[in-house]
Design a protein around this motif. Structure first.
Motif, short mmCIF file in Angstrom:
data_model
loop_
_atom_site.label_atom_id
_atom_site.label_comp_id
_atom_site.label_asym_id
_atom_site.label_seq_id
_atom_site.Cartn_x
_atom_site.Cartn_y
_atom_site.Cartn_z
N ILE A 541 142.23 -21.57 -0.09
CA ILE A 541 142.00 -23.02 -0.25
C ILE A 541 141.28 -23.31 -1.56
CG2 ILE A 541 140.84 -25.05 0.71
CD1 ILE A 541 141.36 -23.90 3.49
N SER A 542 140.13 -22.62 -1.79
CA SER A 542 139.36 -22.98 -2.98
C SER A 542 140.10 -22.56 -4.26
CB SER A 542 137.95 -22.38 -2.94
OG SER A 542 138.04 -20.99 -2.86
N TYR A 543 140.85 -21.44 -4.19
CA TYR A 543 141.65 -21.04 -5.36
C TYR A 543 142.72 -22.09 -5.67
CZ TYR A 543 139.53 -16.38 -5.31
OH TYR A 543 138.64 -15.34 -5.37
N MET A 544 143.36 -22.58 -4.60
CA MET A 544 144.41 -23.59 -4.76
C MET A 544 143.84 -24.85 -5.43
SD MET A 544 147.47 -23.02 -3.64
CE MET A 544 148.04 -24.67 -3.41
N ILE A 545 142.69 -25.28 -4.89
CA ILE A 545 142.10 -26.53 -5.37
C ILE A 545 141.79 -26.43 -6.87
CG2 ILE A 545 139.98 -27.91 -5.21
CD1 ILE A 545 140.07 -27.44 -2.18
N SER A 546 141.21 -25.26 -7.27
CA SER A 546 140.88 -25.08 -8.69
C SER A 546 142.14 -24.97 -9.54
CB SER A 546 140.03 -23.83 -8.89
OG SER A 546 138.88 -23.91 -8.11
N ALA A 547 143.17 -24.31 -8.98
CA ALA A 547 144.41 -24.13 -9.74
C ALA A 547 145.07 -25.49 -10.01
CB ALA A 547 145.38 -23.22 -8.96
N TRP A 548 145.06 -26.37 -9.01
CA TRP A 548 145.64 -27.71 -9.23
C TRP A 548 144.95 -28.40 -10.40
CZ3 TRP A 548 150.07 -28.78 -7.58
CH2 TRP A 548 150.52 -28.42 -6.30
N ALA A 549 143.62 -28.27 -10.44
CA ALA A 549 142.89 -28.97 -11.50
C ALA A 549 143.25 -28.39 -12.86
CB ALA A 549 141.39 -28.87 -11.25
N ARG A 550 143.47 -27.04 -12.91
CA ARG A 550 143.88 -26.45 -14.20
C ARG A 550 145.28 -26.93 -14.58
NH1 ARG A 550 142.06 -21.54 -11.78
NH2 ARG A 550 139.80 -21.54 -12.01
N MET A 551 146.16 -27.01 -13.58
CA MET A 551 147.52 -27.50 -13.86
C MET A 551 147.44 -28.93 -14.42
SD MET A 551 149.35 -24.93 -13.16
CE MET A 551 150.99 -25.54 -13.29
N CYS A 552 146.51 -29.69 -13.89
CA CYS A 552 146.32 -31.07 -14.37
C CYS A 552 145.91 -31.07 -15.84
CB CYS A 552 145.28 -31.76 -13.49
SG CYS A 552 144.78 -33.37 -14.10
N LYS A 553 144.99 -30.13 -16.19
CA LYS A 553 144.55 -30.05 -17.59
C LYS A 553 145.73 -29.65 -18.50
CE LYS A 553 139.64 -29.09 -17.23
NZ LYS A 553 138.65 -28.05 -16.98
N ILE A 554 146.59 -28.73 -17.99
CA ILE A 554 147.71 -28.26 -18.82
C ILE A 554 148.75 -29.37 -18.98
CG2 ILE A 554 149.59 -26.57 -18.98
CD1 ILE A 554 147.82 -24.74 -17.12
N LEU A 555 149.11 -30.01 -17.87
CA LEU A 555 150.24 -30.94 -17.88
C LEU A 555 149.85 -32.34 -18.31
CD1 LEU A 555 151.98 -29.81 -14.57
CD2 LEU A 555 152.60 -29.18 -16.90
N GLY A 556 148.54 -32.64 -18.25
CA GLY A 556 148.11 -33.99 -18.64
C GLY A 556 148.77 -35.05 -17.77
N LYS A 557 149.26 -36.11 -18.41
CA LYS A 557 149.82 -37.27 -17.67
C LYS A 557 150.98 -36.86 -16.75
CE LYS A 557 147.41 -40.74 -19.51
NZ LYS A 557 146.11 -40.07 -19.40
N GLU A 558 151.70 -35.77 -17.12
CA GLU A 558 152.86 -35.37 -16.30
C GLU A 558 152.44 -34.88 -14.93
OE1 GLU A 558 155.33 -32.59 -18.59
OE2 GLU A 558 154.58 -33.64 -20.37
N PHE A 559 151.15 -34.64 -14.76
CA PHE A 559 150.66 -34.13 -13.47
C PHE A 559 150.64 -35.23 -12.40
CE2 PHE A 559 147.33 -32.95 -10.43
CZ PHE A 559 147.71 -31.65 -10.11
N GLN A 560 150.64 -36.48 -12.89
CA GLN A 560 150.48 -37.61 -11.96
C GLN A 560 151.45 -37.56 -10.78
OE1 GLN A 560 149.80 -40.90 -14.64
NE2 GLN A 560 150.33 -42.26 -12.98
N GLN A 561 152.68 -37.12 -11.05
CA GLN A 561 153.72 -37.12 -10.00
C GLN A 561 153.34 -36.24 -8.81
OE1 GLN A 561 157.24 -35.14 -11.58
NE2 GLN A 561 155.97 -34.03 -13.03
N TYR A 562 152.43 -35.27 -9.04
CA TYR A 562 152.09 -34.36 -7.95
C TYR A 562 150.91 -34.86 -7.10
CZ TYR A 562 154.98 -31.19 -10.71
OH TYR A 562 156.00 -30.62 -11.40
N LEU A 563 150.24 -35.90 -7.59
CA LEU A 563 149.02 -36.36 -6.89
C LEU A 563 149.25 -36.64 -5.40
CD1 LEU A 563 147.12 -38.61 -9.46
CD2 LEU A 563 146.35 -36.47 -8.49
N PRO A 564 150.38 -37.31 -5.02
CA PRO A 564 150.54 -37.60 -3.58
C PRO A 564 150.48 -36.35 -2.71
CG PRO A 564 152.15 -38.83 -4.89
CD PRO A 564 151.44 -37.91 -5.84
#
Length: 1037
Positions: A541-564
Motif C-alpha cells: 500500500i505505502s509503496y503504491m501510494i508513493s509510486a503514484w506521486a512519483r508518476m505524477c511528478k514524471i507525467l505532470g498534467k497528463e497524470f490528471q486522467q488517473y486521479l479518479p
C-alpha cells in the motif's frame, strides 16, 4: 467482576452517576466500602476493593482541594498503624493508587505521611509491607514532581527505598525497580543526595546473572534513563559510567547459535526482550545522552579487544557497539574515522557470516551517521568492499545486508562521486538481480532480491539522468517481477519493485520513461483495482501510494486522467483512524505485551494507549495529497473540497507529527488549486481553514511542526491578500503572537538560570544552544506571518500591530543576542516597506538602532539594517530625508572595510551597496550623486543576493538609458567596464533570463553592437568566459 466494573464506572462516568444518588446512599457506599476492606480476608480481592476506594477518594476531592470523605482519611490513619497486616497493606495500596488523597491538607500532614512511610519501610517481618510502602513513596514523589522542598524533606527515605528495590528483586518482584525507573525518568533530582548508592545498586543488579533478563535490563534502564534526564549529574560519576559500559557490552554478547540463520528468507523482527538488543539500544542512548567526549575514550579499548576475540559473538558485539555509538560520539569519531573504517572493512571478510553481517551493519550505519563526509573520504574502499560482500552466495542474510549498506551509502552520496563507479555498480547489481530472479523461480527465495531492487533504485535516484544508458537493462526484468510476483509472500518484493520502477522513471525523466509509462500505469492500475482486497497491513500500500506521486511528478498534467482511480484508496488510507484507549494502572498490567500498542503515562495512575499500525501509511498518504496539489495545481481542483475537509481536522492529529505537517503544508497549495473556481469558492475554503490554522499556532506542542504551521499560515495570507482576516481573527492572532514573543524572552531567561545550575557543563551548554536555535526559528516564523500581513494590509494594520510594538522594540535592544536584533529589524524593515509614509510614526523606536546597527559586529544584523535603510529611501516619505543623508557614510564605511567581501560578510555588504543605489535613485537630492556614482559603479556587480542584484541592475539600466555622463564616461570610455559588470552578473546567474531586467541589459549590449568600432573595443577587453557570458545573454534574453 462486580468490583472491576464498579471501579471502571467510577473512573469513567463518576459525574454522571454518583451525584445523582440520594445522600444516604452515598454515605452507605462509603461506609460499606471501608467495611468490606476490613472484613475481606483474601488479599487479591481486598486490593480490588481498595482500588474502588481510591477511585472514589480521587473523585471526592473538590476543586479547592477539600477532601469530602474525612472518614476515608481516618480509616487510612487507623489502618496504617493497625496490628492487622491486611489493613496496613490496604492503607498503603490506597495511598499508592491515589497519593493526592490529602488534598489541600497535604502540607499539614506531611510529617505524618513521612512517619507512616518510614515506619512501614522498616517493617522487618513483612516484606510485602516494605515493598508496598516503597511503591507508595515513589508514587507520592512522582505526584509532587514540581515540589523541590518536598524532595529534600523526603530525601532520607531513599536508602530504605533502595533496600526495598534490592530485596523485592530477589523475591522475583520488579515493581519497585519499575518505580525507580519512573523516578529516574520524571524526577531525577530527587535521587541526587543518594545518587552514588542508586547507581551502585543498579549496576549490581544489572550484572547479577542469577536475576532474570527483564530485571537486569530494568536495572540498566535506571542508569540509561539518568543519562538522558540528568546527564550533567551523571557525568560527575565517571566511575559508574566506566563500569556500566562493560555490562552493556556483556549483554550484547548474549547471542544464540542458530544453524538456519545464514539463509533464513524471512527477516524475523528483533527480539526486543533479548539482552543483546537491550544492550545495544542502551549503549546508543547512553552515548547520545552523555556525549562522545566521555563515552568514546571509555569504550574504545573494550571494542578493540572484542574485535580480536576468537569467539564470533564478541566480534559481532564489538561491531554492533560501533554502530550504536556513532550518533552520540559523532564529533569524537570523526577525528579517527579513517582507522575505524579501515578496521571495520577487514571484518567483511571474517570467517563467520554473522560477523560479516555486523560489519555490513557498521558500514551502513556510519554511511548514514557521517554523511556526506564518509562518502567523500571512503567511496573507493567502501563500494568495492560492499560489492564483493554482495557476492557471498552461500549466505543470503549477508548478501542482503551488504545491499542494505550500499543503499545507505548511495542515498547520501554526492552524485559526482558516484558517477565514476556507475558502470561497475550496475554490472554487479544486474548480475545479482538475474541470479536471484532465477533463485526466486526455482526455490522461492526472495530476501536478497528485495534488497537488490532497492539498491538499484537508490543508485538511479542519486545518478539521475546518468542512469539513462542502463535503463533498458533493468526495466524489462522489473516489469516482469511486478506482473508475476502476485503471491502473498512476495508482497514486499512487489512493493519494492514498484518503488524501484517509479524512482528510475523519475531519475531518467519523462522522455526516456515514456516508452514504458503506459505499461507501468496499467500494472499500477491493475494493482490498484485489487487494492480493496488488500489487507490493511499489506506492505504494497505505502509503496503504491508513493509510486503514484512519483508518476505524477514524471507525467505532470497528463497524470490528471488517473486521479479518479488513485484518489479513492489514497483518501481511504489518509483517513485511517487509530485505535486509542484510556487505561488505568490496573488495566495496564493486563496490556503490557499486547501487540502494536504504545503507551504514554499521563500521571495520576492513568495511561493513554494508541495502536500504531497504519500511522506511517496515513502520514505517507497525507504527504502524497500535498504532492498532487503541488504538481497538478488547478488540475486537482475537483478534489480540493474533500481534501480540505480531511486535512483541517488533522492539524490536531497529535498521534503523528508527519500528519500534522502534511495537513499544514496542504493549506496554501489547496487555495492555489481552488483559485480557478473564482473568489467566492476560494473565500469559502479559506474560511473553513483559517480558524483551525490560527488555533493550531496557539496550541501546537512540537516546535518543528509549529514552524511548518506558521509558515503555511503566512503563505495562505499571501495567497488571499487584503481582507482575509476579520476582527476576531486579528484579535486571536495578536494574542497568540504576543504570547510567542513573551515565551521567547522567558525561555532565554530560563536558559540563563540553567547556566547557574551546579551541574552546568559544556554539554549542557550545547543542548541550551540547540534550544536557542529552535526558539530563534519560531521567531523567524513570527516575522514571516507579520511580513505577509504587512504586505497584504499595508498601513491599515498598524493600530493592531501596536500591541506587539513593545516586544519588537525589546528584540532590538543592544543587550539582546544578535538573532533577536536581526529579526526585530526585519519586522521593522517590513513596517517601513509596506506601511510608509505612516511608518514614520514609529521612527523614534527603530531609526536610531537601525543607523547604529549598520556597523554592527554581526553580518546578519548589518544586513537587516542596510536593507531597512534601502527601503526607507525607496518607500519612506519626506520625513526620512535627513536620515538618508546620515546613512550614506555609514553604508560606505561597511562597503570599504577590508573584509567586506568575505563569505560571511558579502550578503550584508551587497545590501549596503544596494541601499546606496536606492538612496541615489529615490532620494537624489539628499546626497551628492555625482560624487558617489563612480564609487558605486566600482562595487558592482552584486551576485549573492539575487533580489538586490535585480534592483541594482535596473538602476544601472536607468542611468545608461538616460545617457548619464558619469556612467558612460567621456566618449563612452566607461562602456568596457559596464560590459564586464554585465558579463560578471550573467556568469554568476545574478539575473534570471525571464526577468524583464535581462532584456534591458541585452538591449544595452545590442545598441553598442550596431556601432562597429566601439563594440570591438568593448569585447576585446573581456576574458573568453566573459565574452561567452555576453553571447549567452544575447541568445536567451
Amino acid at each position: 467482576m462486580a468490583a472491576v466494573l464498579l471501579r471502571r464506572l467510577l473512573s469513567s462516568a463518576f459525574d454522571e452517576v454518583y451525584p445523582t444518588l440520594p445522600s444516604d446512599v452515598q454515605t452507605a457506599i462509603k461506609s460499606e466500602l471501608l467495611m468490606i476492606i476490613q472484613m475481606e480476608t483474601q488479599s487479591s480481592m481486598r486490593k480490588k476493593i481498595c482500588d474502588i476506594a481510591a477511585e472514589l477518594a480521587r473523585n471526592l476531592i473538590d476543586e479547592d482541594g477539600n477532601n469530602q470523605w474525612p472518614e476515608g482519611l481516618k480509616f487510612l490513619f487507623d489502618s496504617v498503624s493497625s496490628q492487622n497486616m491486611g489493613l496496613r497493606e490496604a492503607a498503603l495500596h490506597i495511598f499508592w493508587n491515589f497519593p493526592g488523597i490529602f488534598g489541600n491538607q497535604q502540607q499539614h500532614y506531611l510529617d505524618v505521611i513521612k512517619r507512616m512511610l518510614v515506619q512501614c519501610m522498616q517493617d522487618q517481618e513483612h516484606p510485602s509491607i516494605r515493598t508496598l510502602s516503597a511503591r507508595a513513596t515513589a508514587a507520592f514523589i512522582l505526584a509532587n514532581e514540581h515540589n523541590v522542598t518536598l524532595f529534600k524533606h523526603f530525601a532520607d527515605l531513599l536508602p530504605g527505598f533502595l533496600q526495598a528495590v534490592n530485596d523485592s528483586c530477589y523475591q522475583n518482584d520488579d515493581s519497585v525497580l519499575k518505580s525507580l525507573v519512573e523516578i529516574a525518568d520524571t524526577v531525577p533530582k530527587y535521587l541526587r543526595p543518594h545518587l552514588e548508592a542508586t547507581l551502585q545498586l543498579s549496576l549490581k543488579l544489572c550484572g547479577d546473572t542469577s536475576l532474570n533478563n527483564m530485571q537486569r535490563q530494568l536495572a540498566l534502564e535506571v542508569i540509561v534513563t539518568l543519562s538522558e534526564t540528568a546527564a550533567a549529574m551523571l557525568r560527575k560519576h565517571t566511575n559508574i559510567v566506566a563500569q556500566t559500559i562493560p555490562q552493556m557490552l556483556a549483554m550484547m554478547v548474549d547471542l544464540e547459535e542458530d544453524e538456519d540463520w545464514a539463509n533464513a528468507d524471512e527477516l524475523e523482527d528483533d527480539d526486543f526482550d533479548s539482552n543483546a538488543v537491550a544492550g545495544e539500544s542502551a549503549l546508543d542512548r547512553m552515548a547520545c545522552g552523555l556525549g562522545g567526549k566521555l563515552v568514546l575514550p571509555m569504550i574504545k579499548e573494550h571494542i578493540m579487544q572484542m574485535l580480536q576475540n576468537p569467539d564470533w559473538k564478541y566480534r559481532h558485539a564489538g561491531l554492533m557497539a560501533l554502530s550504536a555509538i556513532g550518533e552520540g560520539c559523532h564529533q569524537q569519531m570523526e577525528g579517527i574515522l579513517n582507522e575505524i573504517v579501515n578496521f571495520v572493512l577487514l571484518f567483511l571478510q571474517d570467517p563467520h557470516p554473522r560477523v560479516r553481517y555486523a560489519a555490513c551493519n557498521a558500514v551502513g550505519q556510519m554511511a548514514t551517521d557521517f554523511a556526506p563526509g564518509f562518502q567523500k573520504k571512503f567511496h573507493e574502499k567502501v563500494i568495492a568492499a560492499l560489492l564483493q560482500t554482495m557476492e557471498d552466495q552461500g549466505n543470503q542474510r549477508v548478501q542482503a545486508h551488504a545491499a542494505a549498506a550500499l543503499i545507505n551509502f548511495t542515498e547520501d552520496c554526492p552524485k559526482s562521486l558516484l558517477i565514476p563507479y556507475l558502470d561497475n555498480l550496475v554490472k554487479h547489481l544486474h548480475s545479482i538481480m538475474v541470479l536471484k530472479l532465477q533463485e526466486l523461480i526455482q526455490k522461492g527465495t526472495k530476501l536478497v532480491l528485495e534488497q537488490v531492487v532497492t539498491s538499484i533504485a537508490s543508485v538511479a535516484d542519486t545518478a539521475e539522468e546518468k542512469f539513462v544508458p542502463y535503463y533498458d537493462l533493468f526495466m524489462p526484468s522489473l516489469k516482469h517481477i511486478v506482473e508475476n510476483a502476485v503471491q502473498k509472500e512476495l508482497r514486499l518484493l512487489r512493493g519494492k519493485t514498484i518503488e524501484c520502477i517509479s524512482l528510475i522513471g523519475l531519475a531518467v525523466g519523462k522522455e526516456k520513461f515514456m516508452q514504458d509509462a503506459s505499461d507501468v500505469m496499467q500494472l499500477l492500475l491493475k494493482t490498484q483495482t485489487d487494492f480493496n482486497d488488500m489487507e490493511d497491513d499489506d506492505p504494497q500500500i505505502s509503496y503504491m501510494i508513493s509510486a503514484w506521486a512519483r508518476m505524477c511528478k514524471i507525467l505532470g498534467k497528463e497524470f490528471q486522467q488517473y486521479l479518479p482511480v488513485v484518489m479513492g484508496p489514497l483518501m481511504k488510507t489518509a483517513s485511517i483512524k487509530p485505535e486509542v484507549a484510556l487505561l488505568d494502572t490496573q488495566d495496564m498490567e493486563n496490556m503490557s505485551d499486547d501487540d502494536g500498542w504504545e503507551f504514554v503515562n499521563l500521571g495520576d495512575q492513568q495511561s493513554f494507549g494508541i495502536k500504531t499500525a497504519g500511522l506511517e501509511e496515513k502520514s505517507t498518504a497525507c504527504q502524497m495529497l500535498v504532492c498532487y496539489a503541488k504538481e497538478l495545481k488547478e488540475g486537482f481542483v475537483e478534489y480540493t473540497e474533500q481534501v480540505v475537509k480531511l486535512m483541517v481536522p488533522l492539524l490536531k492529529f497529535y498521534f503523528h507529527d508527519g500528519v500534522r505537517v502534511a495537513a499544514a503544508e496542504s493549506m496554501p497549495l489547496l487555495l492555489e488549486c481552488a483559485r480557478v473556481r473564482g473568489p467566492e469558492y476560494l473565500t469559502q475554503m479559506w474560511h473553513f481553514m483559517c480558524d483551525a490554522l490560527i488555533k493550531a499556532i496557539g496550541t501546537e506542542p512540537d516546535s518543528d511542526v509549529l514552524s511548518e504551521i506558521m509558515h503555511s499560515f503566512a503563505k495562505c495570507i499571501e495567497v488571499m491578500g487584503d481582507g482575509c482576516l476579520n476582527n476576531e481573527h486579528f484579535e486571536e492572532l495578536g494574542g497568540i503572537l504576543k504570547a510567542k514573543l513573551e515565551e521567547h524572552f522567558k525561555n532565554q531567561e530560563l536558559r540563563q538560570v540553567k547556566r547557574q545550575d551546579e551541574d552546568y557543563d559544556e554539554q549542557v551548554e550545547e543542548s541550551l544552544q540547540d534550544e536557542d536555535d529552535n526558539d530563534v526559528y519560531i521567531l523567524t516564523k513570527v516575522s514571516d506571518i507579520l511580513h505577509s500581513i504587512f504586505s497584504s494590509y499595508k498601513e491599515k494594520v498598524l493600530p493592531w500591530f501596536e500591541q506587539l510594538l513593545p516586544l519588537i522594540v525589546n528584540l532590538i535592544c543592544p543587550h539582546r543576542p544578535w538573532p533577536d536584533r536581526q529579526w526585530g529589524l526585519c519586522i521593522f524593515d517590513d513596517v517601513i516597506e509596506h506601511c510608509s509614509p505612516a511608518s514614520f510614526k514609529y521612527a523614534e523606536y527603530f531609526l536610531r538602532p537601525m543607523l547604529q546597527y549598520v556597523c554592527d559586529n554581526s553580518p546578519e544584523v548589518r544586513q537587516a539594517a542596510a536593507y531597512g535603510l534601502g527601503v526607507m529611501a525607496q518607500y519612506g516619505g519626506d520625513n526620512y530625508r535627513p536620515f538618508c543623508t546620515e546613512a550614506l557614510p555609514l553604508l560606505v564605511r561597511v562597503i570599504q572595510s577590508a573584509d567586506s567581501k568575505t563569505k560571511e560578510n558579502v550578503n550584508a555588504t551587497e545590501n549596503c551597496i544596494s541601499a546606496v543605489g536606492k538612496i541615489m535613485k529615490f532620494k537624489p537630492d539628499c546626497v551628492n550623486v555625482e560624487e558617489v556614482l563612480p564609487h558605486w559603479l566600482s562595487w558592482l556587480p552584486l551576485h549573492e543576493d539575487k533580489e538586490e542584484a535585480v534592483q541594482t541592475f535596473n538602476y544601472l539600466c536607468d542611468l545608461i538609458e538616460s545617457n548619464h555622463p558619469i556612467v558612460l564616461g567621456p566618449n563612452n570610455t566607461n562602456l568596457p567596464k559596464i560590459f564586464s559588470i554585465i558579463a560578471e552578473g550573467e556568469m554568476h546567474e545574478a539575473i534570471k533570463h525571464e526577468d524583464p531586467c535581462a532584456k534591458r541589459l541585452a538591449n544595452v549590449v545590442r545598441q553598442v553592437q550596431t556601432s562597429g568600432g566601439l563594440w570591438t573595443e568593448c569585447i576585446a577587453q573581456l576574458s573568453p568566459e566573459q565574452q561567452a557570458a555576453i553571447q549567452e545573454l544575447l541568445n536567451s534574453a
